[in-house]
Design a protein around this motif. Structure first.
Motif, PDB file in Angstrom:
ATOM      1  N   ALA A 147       0.794  -1.235   0.000  1.00  0.00           N
ATOM      2  CA  ALA A 147       0.000   0.000   0.000  1.00  0.00           C
ATOM      3  C   ALA A 147       0.823   1.281   0.000  1.00  0.00           C
ATOM      4  O   ALA A 147       0.275   2.357  -0.220  1.00  0.00           O
ATOM      5  CB  ALA A 147      -0.935  -0.005   1.216  1.00  0.00           C
ATOM      6  N   SER A 148       2.130   1.173   0.222  1.00  0.00           N
ATOM      7  CA  SER A 148       2.938   2.395   0.336  1.00  0.00           C
ATOM      8  C   SER A 148       3.706   2.733  -0.929  1.00  0.00           C
ATOM      9  O   SER A 148       4.411   3.736  -0.978  1.00  0.00           O
ATOM     10  CB  SER A 148       3.921   2.246   1.502  1.00  0.00           C
ATOM     11  N   GLY A 149       3.581   1.925  -1.978  1.00  0.00           N
ATOM     12  CA  GLY A 149       4.330   2.184  -3.203  1.00  0.00           C
ATOM     13  C   GLY A 149       3.556   3.048  -4.191  1.00  0.00           C
ATOM     14  O   GLY A 149       2.487   3.585  -3.886  1.00  0.00           O
ATOM     15  N   GLY A 150       4.118   3.193  -5.375  1.00  0.00           N
ATOM     16  CA  GLY A 150       3.492   4.024  -6.407  1.00  0.00           C
ATOM     17  C   GLY A 150       2.075   3.574  -6.712  1.00  0.00           C
ATOM     18  O   GLY A 150       1.121   4.368  -6.678  1.00  0.00           O
ATOM     19  N   VAL A 151       1.888   2.296  -6.997  1.00  0.00           N
ATOM     20  CA  VAL A 151       0.551   1.779  -7.322  1.00  0.00           C
ATOM     21  C   VAL A 151      -0.307   1.724  -6.056  1.00  0.00           C
ATOM     22  O   VAL A 151      -1.487   2.103  -6.068  1.00  0.00           O
ATOM     23  CB  VAL A 151       0.652   0.372  -7.974  1.00  0.00           C
ATOM     24  N   GLY A 152       0.293   1.277  -4.957  1.00  0.00           N
ATOM     25  CA  GLY A 152      -0.463   1.071  -3.716  1.00  0.00           C
ATOM     26  C   GLY A 152      -1.090   2.350  -3.170  1.00  0.00           C
ATOM     27  O   GLY A 152      -2.227   2.324  -2.678  1.00  0.00           O
ATOM     28  N   THR A 153      -0.365   3.473  -3.250  1.00  0.00           N
ATOM     29  CA  THR A 153      -0.928   4.716  -2.687  1.00  0.00           C
ATOM     30  C   THR A 153      -2.147   5.178  -3.498  1.00  0.00           C
ATOM     31  O   THR A 153      -3.070   5.772  -2.941  1.00  0.00           O
ATOM     32  CB  THR A 153       0.131   5.835  -2.614  1.00  0.00           C
ATOM     33  N   PHE A 154      -2.138   4.891  -4.811  1.00  0.00           N
ATOM     34  CA  PHE A 154      -3.352   5.189  -5.591  1.00  0.00           C
ATOM     35  C   PHE A 154      -4.448   4.176  -5.269  1.00  0.00           C
ATOM     36  O   PHE A 154      -5.629   4.526  -5.186  1.00  0.00           O
ATOM     37  CB  PHE A 154      -3.048   5.179  -7.096  1.00  0.00           C
ATOM     38  N   ALA A 155      -4.063   2.909  -5.090  1.00  0.00           N
ATOM     39  CA  ALA A 155      -5.062   1.872  -4.822  1.00  0.00           C
ATOM     40  C   ALA A 155      -5.832   2.160  -3.534  1.00  0.00           C
ATOM     41  O   ALA A 155      -7.062   2.018  -3.482  1.00  0.00           O
ATOM     42  CB  ALA A 155      -4.383   0.503  -4.754  1.00  0.00           C
ATOM     43  N   VAL A 156      -5.123   2.571  -2.492  1.00  0.00           N
ATOM     44  CA  VAL A 156      -5.793   2.884  -1.216  1.00  0.00           C
ATOM     45  C   VAL A 156      -6.826   3.989  -1.430  1.00  0.00           C
ATOM     46  O   VAL A 156      -7.990   3.886  -1.006  1.00  0.00           O
ATOM     47  CB  VAL A 156      -4.760   3.322  -0.146  1.00  0.00           C
ATOM     48  N   GLN A 157      -6.407   5.038  -2.127  1.00  0.00           N
ATOM     49  CA  GLN A 157      -7.310   6.186  -2.301  1.00  0.00           C
ATOM     50  C   GLN A 157      -8.487   5.837  -3.209  1.00  0.00           C
ATOM     51  O   GLN A 157      -9.618   6.268  -2.976  1.00  0.00           O
ATOM     52  CB  GLN A 157      -6.533   7.371  -2.872  1.00  0.00           C
ATOM     53  N   LEU A 158      -8.221   5.038  -4.254  1.00  0.00           N
ATOM     54  CA  LEU A 158      -9.331   4.645  -5.138  1.00  0.00           C
ATOM     55  C   LEU A 158     -10.333   3.772  -4.385  1.00  0.00           C
ATOM     56  O   LEU A 158     -11.545   3.961  -4.502  1.00  0.00           O
ATOM     57  CB  LEU A 158      -8.789   3.898  -6.365  1.00  0.00           C
ATOM     58  N   ALA A 159      -9.823   2.830  -3.605  1.00  0.00           N
ATOM     59  CA  ALA A 159     -10.731   1.947  -2.857  1.00  0.00           C
ATOM     60  C   ALA A 159     -11.609   2.766  -1.912  1.00  0.00           C
ATOM     61  O   ALA A 159     -12.808   2.499  -1.754  1.00  0.00           O
ATOM     62  CB  ALA A 159      -9.925   0.900  -2.084  1.00  0.00           C
ATOM     63  N   LYS A 160     -11.024   3.793  -1.293  1.00  0.00           N
ATOM     64  CA  LYS A 160     -11.822   4.671  -0.416  1.00  0.00           C
ATOM     65  C   LYS A 160     -12.873   5.415  -1.236  1.00  0.00           C
ATOM     66  O   LYS A 160     -14.014   5.590  -0.797  1.00  0.00           O
ATOM     67  CB  LYS A 160     -10.917   5.685   0.295  1.00  0.00           C
ATOM     68  N   THR A 161     -12.480   5.847  -2.411  1.00  0.00           N
ATOM     69  CA  THR A 161     -13.418   6.569  -3.266  1.00  0.00           C
ATOM     70  C   THR A 161     -14.595   5.689  -3.663  1.00  0.00           C
ATOM     71  O   THR A 161     -15.713   6.167  -3.819  1.00  0.00           O
ATOM     72  CB  THR A 161     -12.676   7.056  -4.532  1.00  0.00           C
TER      73      THR A 161
END
Ligand SMILES: NC(=O)c1ccc[n+]([C@@H]2O[C@H](COP(=O)([O-])OP(=O)(O)OC[C@H]3O[C@@H](n4cnc5c(N)ncnc54)[C@H](OP(=O)(O)O)[C@@H]3O)[C@@H](O)[C@H]2O)c1
Length: 350
Positions: A158-172
């Motif tokens: 969750a802390s990498g380039g893809v992961g930080t977007f994934a966390v935010q998208l999942a919240k969205t």
């Protein structure tokens, strides 16, 4: 113009800053003055010709394209005669990997369909951080089907380039998000919206009794049986990145598990850059629902150092190259507002 060039495959040591001819746009291309470009694992795969079979498309003995760099943000300087979407002076961003790369340079020509107008609330560095990583996360969720509000989603890496977007998208999308990262990244994961965090150095998400409706493995090195154990009976596991072992298990065993049981498991494959998905990201970025996380920026002459750093595997968000300074952009807004974006996800296609 200045560019970072490679004429043989190898480590970042083979990259050199050189003067090369400024490109001229073809009829359906735009010439972009590059302000920022981010680095991706894909640059390293091409640089090292790893895996070996990549040479079938990138050049058997030496690279066909001599300038890497896919995720650009910059200003349109000239347009080919058939270009309809952009005009000189437009600020754009996009993933140009489908059309010849070339972003580690002061100028690059790109097909107009690879680009979208840059969100005005983002700096060029922030915009360059988005395309490949965010679209990979978006397409990973789409591969899983619909993410419904309230679903329990776990993001490994969750802390990498893809992961930080994934966390935010999942919240969205309205999910209840658990982020797996190491100790130093826990606060960052919370700050971008994770409801729960698991420090993988202290706790094993596959053995703590929790079950998830969807697991997105954006990084990591866990066996498919570990992921299976953490899935609910009808849960879905999608692997978008991580170790070779993690990738091959998802590819080879995932389809069989999916056919014979109620859980669905698989590898997303390589993300497909496209304007529609970039438009979705632009809207989310403009609305402040997603914000790029940038670890550090390097100047153009230090692309090799940026790639070495990325290759260490511990970047905290995205690593970006500042090609030219531009201070005219307002800083972007951080917002953790949540809305159900499932409809958008379903209807957008890839
Ligand atoms: N399918 C596609 O089209 C596509 C597109 C882009 C990328 N990828 C792949 O996706 C993967 C991730 O890309 P990325 O750009 O996000 O990489 P990245 O930014 O380099 O990822 C680094 C992050 O991963 C974390 N990490 C490292 N090992 C971990 C582990 N064992 N468990 C959990 N987290 C771990 C690190 O945190 P710590 O320092 O705390 O360990 C660091 O924050 C790569 O394998 C890349 O090749 C695939």
């Amino acid at each position: 113009m200045k560019a970072i060039v490679y004429t043989e495959y190898g480590s970042p040591d083979v990259l050199h800053l050189q003067e090369v001819a400024k490109p001229a746009p073809k009829d359906d291309e735009v010439l972009v003055k590059v302000y920022a470009v981010s680095v991706n694992a894909a640059d390293l795969h091409l640089l090292r010709a790893d895996p070996f079979l990549i040479r079938l498309s990138s050049g058997l003995l030496k690279p066909k394209n001599n300038i890497l760099g896919s995720d650009i943000a910059g200003r349109v300087e000239a347009v080919g005669e058939n270009v309809k979407q952009f005009k000189p002076g437009d600020d754009v961003f996009g993933d140009i990997s489908a059309g010849g790369w070339g972003g580690f340079a002061e100028y690059v020509c790109a097909h107009e369909d690879a680009l979208v107008l840059k969100p005005a609330n983002l700096s060029f560095e922030e915009a360059a951080a988005v395309p490949m990583a965010a679209v990979t996360a978006l397409q990973g969720f789409r591969y899983a089907g619909q993410v419904r509000p309230g679903q329990k989603v776990l993001i490994n890496g969750a802390s990498g380039g893809v992961g930080t977007f994934a966390v935010q998208l999942a919240k969205t999308f309205g999910a209840e998000v658990t982020a797996v990262c190491s100790t130093r990244n826990l606060d960052r994961a919370r700050s971008i919206g994770a409801d729960h965090v698991i420090d993988y150095t202290k706790e094993d998400f596959a053995r703590n009794g929790q079950k998830y409706d969807l697991i997105l493995a954006t990084n990591g090195d866990r066996s498919i049986s570990d992921y299976r154990r953490a899935l609910s009976p009808k849960g879905i596991y999608v692997q978008t990145g991580g170790s070779m072992a993690q990738m091959s298990q998802a590819m080879l065993q995932g389809p069989w598990i999916s056919m014979t049981g109620s859980q669905k498991m698989g590898n997303m494959g390589v993300a497909k850059p496209n304007q529609k998905d970039l438009m979705i990201m632009k809207e989310l970025l403009e609305a402040g629902k997603v914000k790029p996380v940038i670890d550090r920026c390097y100047p153009l002459r230090e692309v090799a150092d940026a790639l070495r750093y990325l290759e260490e595997g511990h970047a905290q968000g995205k690593v970006v190259i500042t090609v030219a300074q531009n201070n005219q952009t307002e800083p972007s807004v951080v917002s953790q507002s949540q809305e159900n974006m499932a409809e958008m996800l379903e209807t957008s296609g890839s």
